[in-house]
Design an enzyme around this catalytic site. Sequence first.
Site, PDB file in Angstrom:
ATOM      1  N   HIS A   1      43.870  41.948  33.794  1.00 43.32           N
ATOM      2  CA  HIS A   1      43.255  42.646  32.666  1.00 43.32           C
ATOM      3  C   HIS A   1      41.955  43.343  33.077  1.00 43.32           C
ATOM      4  O   HIS A   1      41.704  44.473  32.676  1.00 43.32           O
ATOM      5  CB  HIS A   1      42.972  41.672  31.520  1.00 43.32           C
ATOM      6  N   ASP A   2      41.131  42.657  33.861  1.00 41.07           N
ATOM      7  CA  ASP A   2      39.871  43.263  34.293  1.00 41.07           C
ATOM      8  C   ASP A   2      39.245  42.378  35.365  1.00 41.07           C
ATOM      9  O   ASP A   2      39.426  41.160  35.342  1.00 41.07           O
ATOM     10  CB  ASP A   2      38.891  43.422  33.120  1.00 41.07           C
TER      11      ASP A   2
END
Length: 594
Positions: free
Chosen positions: A481-482
């Site tokens: 996701h990040d």
Amino acid sequence: MVMVIEKIYQFFSLETLDTRLAAPRDLKKKQKIIQSATPSRWGTLEFKFYFLVFATVIPLMFRAAMSASNETNPNYYIYQGILSDGWIAGRKVDNSDSQYRFFRDNAFLLFALVAAHCCIRRTVGAVYKTSRISFDLIFGIIFLFAIHGFSCFKILFHVTVEFFLGRLSGKSRKLSITLMWVYGISTLFLNDRYRLVKYGDILSCLSFMDSFKGIVSRWDVFFNFTLLRMLSFNLDYVNRKYGDETGVEITPQNIERKAKVSNEAESIPLSDTHQGETYISWTQEEEIQEALLNDRKRMDARFPLSDYSYANYFSYLFYAPLFIGGPIITFNDYLFQSRHTLPSINFKRVALYGALLLFYILLMEFILHFIYVVAVSKAHAWHGDTPFQISMVGLFNLNIIWLKLLIPWRLFRFWALCDGIDAPENMLRLVDNNYSALQFWRAWHRSYNKWIIRYIYIPLGGSHNRILASLAVFSFVAVWHDIELRLLIWGWLIVFLLLPEIIATRLFSPYKDKPWYRFVCGIGAVANIWMMMLANLYGFCLGDDGLKELLGGMFTTRKGFGFFIVACFCLSVGVQVMFELRETERRRGVNVKC
């Protein structure tokens, strides 16, 4: 009236969303699920009382959300400037969420693109007799350049390296898998660190390539979905090349030997001959029919090694309808569907799915025109609001987050359905229709969940090694996701928070036939809901300040604590209805375990 309710229920049913969610074709399996269901409680006095609670509380929830965010709220002047001109009843619209604003502002162009793509495919196929995969390759490359401009060469570099890594490891299956995973995850870190590097900084003669970045300049955001497809293609190739989980190498000779003993679909490839290699044919009608109706058979299909080519790789990676955000479909499933049209691809089902998509778009428009909770959250404009109002700001924010993900995902899946490819449905349950953290992750972004189970969870031992496999899963989810330590810690905390539910389920499962069992489960479910809500409210809606004000209001004032008690009671009522909804599905033979 009963018929109308049944039609509405059928319209929103799991079977309408995705045929993969329907009852098993095996009558014994279906009957077993039906027999495991409890008798219907909908007509009992208990559930008539629950209906009364619903009829009272839900309108109050909408009223609280509107009073906390509309013109009548004293804090309205703080976020008034964030609102935009709307089109419903002369009202303003809360178009302040940047992710959904991009979709909303370009919705007409997206629907036009869907129509154009489908028309071009049919025209080209009819005039030039071009195969689906060849068309996907050409259109996909053009689409990639239009979306990301010259940044597409950065993506092409990564996908090319990943492709050849799986072919440079000789006969070692473990080495192939290790190389692909290490480089695949490394691309996330490389893109995070070097995505802003300009071509002109590398070679001055390439500076002209920095001028066109396409429609979406943040190529690295969508690359995360491309990474999943890269790994799917290469892992399917490795599993096909080096054999099944037992390590038996799959060669034409082994296939022929196994085919004489067994007629199982997994043992036999999909074509008679391919580039000089002779195979036992898997084109028997009964085997094709089985794969048409069973996605697991399609995902485990044994295609000739030459089908795992560079051209087919590109066709799959850059398949336009699913390129931007999925849903994720495995390479084997994509290749099979490129050659065989599934029974689920018919006008009635696709039109019904399109009607569902339109319903949720209009629902989102209604909420954004009458409940401005996104703007309230951005402006932190809840001073003086009651705990009930603040909680509704958070809850309706969660519903908007759910809708802003659901609508694009369903548009892309609708596009693929119109094009003849049936990808898995991503969102099975309304965000409010969840009481289990484990089941929530099965229903939220389901195609991603299925990808993780197939390529990470099961290879690491699955339920036999649940803690380690879960840690690996949520670590990958967080990094995917990040690249932030905060998200990695969040992933590990999720595993920690799953433990009480896992332990409680094992402790109480022997008593599931007791009449009090569902009420004990209801208590645990209410606690689960509070944990999930508070975690998501903190991370995505209210932030630190809003959560402190909500908790402070609930536990430091008599009125706030009274709200907490009433909220727990209402949640317990909602949980019992959720239980019964799933029992209703089991009575039809449907059990999606979420």
